[in-house]
Design a protein around this motif. Sequence first.
Motif, PDB file in Angstrom:
ATOM      1  N   MET A 153       0.845  -1.189   0.000  1.00  0.00           N
ATOM      2  CA  MET A 153       0.000   0.000   0.000  1.00  0.00           C
ATOM      3  C   MET A 153       0.885   1.246   0.000  1.00  0.00           C
ATOM      4  O   MET A 153       2.039   1.209   0.416  1.00  0.00           O
ATOM      5  N   ALA A 154       0.321   2.353  -0.482  1.00  0.00           N
ATOM      6  CA  ALA A 154       1.046   3.621  -0.557  1.00  0.00           C
ATOM      7  C   ALA A 154       0.663   4.484   0.637  1.00  0.00           C
ATOM      8  O   ALA A 154      -0.431   4.348   1.197  1.00  0.00           O
ATOM      9  N   MET A 155       1.556   5.394   1.029  1.00  0.00           N
ATOM     10  CA  MET A 155       1.339   6.176   2.235  1.00  0.00           C
ATOM     11  C   MET A 155       1.693   7.644   2.037  1.00  0.00           C
ATOM     12  O   MET A 155       2.503   8.004   1.193  1.00  0.00           O
ATOM     13  N   THR A 156       1.100   8.478   2.870  1.00  0.00           N
ATOM     14  CA  THR A 156       1.542   9.835   3.116  1.00  0.00           C
ATOM     15  C   THR A 156       1.102  10.169   4.533  1.00  0.00           C
ATOM     16  O   THR A 156       0.556   9.317   5.235  1.00  0.00           O
ATOM     17  N   TYR A 171      -4.898   1.828  -0.308  1.00  0.00           N
ATOM     18  CA  TYR A 171      -4.873   0.426  -0.707  1.00  0.00           C
ATOM     19  C   TYR A 171      -5.506   0.294  -2.087  1.00  0.00           C
ATOM     20  O   TYR A 171      -6.684   0.617  -2.267  1.00  0.00           O
ATOM     21  N   ALA A 172      -4.747  -0.188  -3.050  1.00  0.00           N
ATOM     22  CA  ALA A 172      -5.299  -0.592  -4.333  1.00  0.00           C
ATOM     23  C   ALA A 172      -5.734  -2.054  -4.203  1.00  0.00           C
ATOM     24  O   ALA A 172      -5.340  -2.753  -3.257  1.00  0.00           O
ATOM     25  N   PRO A 173      -6.576  -2.562  -5.104  1.00  0.00           N
ATOM     26  CA  PRO A 173      -6.960  -3.980  -5.027  1.00  0.00           C
ATOM     27  C   PRO A 173      -5.727  -4.889  -4.934  1.00  0.00           C
ATOM     28  O   PRO A 173      -4.761  -4.732  -5.677  1.00  0.00           O
ATOM     29  N   GLY A 174      -5.762  -5.810  -3.989  1.00  0.00           N
ATOM     30  CA  GLY A 174      -4.648  -6.719  -3.759  1.00  0.00           C
ATOM     31  C   GLY A 174      -3.695  -6.269  -2.688  1.00  0.00           C
ATOM     32  O   GLY A 174      -2.931  -7.086  -2.150  1.00  0.00           O
ATOM     33  N   ALA A 175      -3.688  -4.984  -2.339  1.00  0.00           N
ATOM     34  CA  ALA A 175      -2.785  -4.485  -1.291  1.00  0.00           C
ATOM     35  C   ALA A 175      -3.246  -4.988   0.074  1.00  0.00           C
ATOM     36  O   ALA A 175      -4.438  -5.224   0.304  1.00  0.00           O
TER      37      ALA A 175
END
Length: 217
Positions: free
Chosen positions: A63-66, A126-130
């Motif tokens: 997943m990506a964060m900020t 969260y993108a699908p699968g994350a």
Amino acid sequence: MTADLFEAVPDVRASCEAMAEGAVLLRGFARPFESEIIAALRVIVAQAPFRRMFTPGGHQMSMAMTSCGSAGWVTDRSGYRYDGIDPNSGQPWPAMPPVFRVLAVQAAAGAGFADFAPDACLINRYAPGARMSLHQDRDERDFAAPIVSVSLGLPAIFLFGGPKRADKPKRYRLEHGDVVVWGGPSRLFFHGVAPLADGEHAVVGRQRINLTFRKAR
């Protein structure tokens, strides 16, 4: 922001679901704040874009964060930590929007934690699968304050375990606007997110956004 927002506390009596001692699920608690949260998110992400960080072991997170607030959470080869500076820009993280703080404080109060004063908000995309593997939130200096976690967008399966990694986690389906608060005896319980199922949310699109509020410093 209007005074009404600060004065209007959602009634959680009918939507409060106990998860463990010190941990509750507030169904739909964030929905009254939706439009202001989404607008504030756009401003934050324009200043501090999402990024997929690497763990100390060299694994890139799915997943990506900020972050926003006086401190943001950072992970890299040197370890996990809170830092007042965004390493991507060299500038302070965006300030925490008032609506974020009001939501977090009201949710904490609704869960029985008065006087919560968050100074950091971690924003996960969260993108699908994350997914997020089971972990404890241990990077904060004071464990007396709770964690407040807000779900937006696609539904997710939240895994909430116990004080040991081997404890079998319970599974909770979190919908758009749901808020989980845990502290006290549950503050260091292991928790995570199962791989996100694909879908399309009318407001957030093909993703889930998670806001987690902490007293980091």
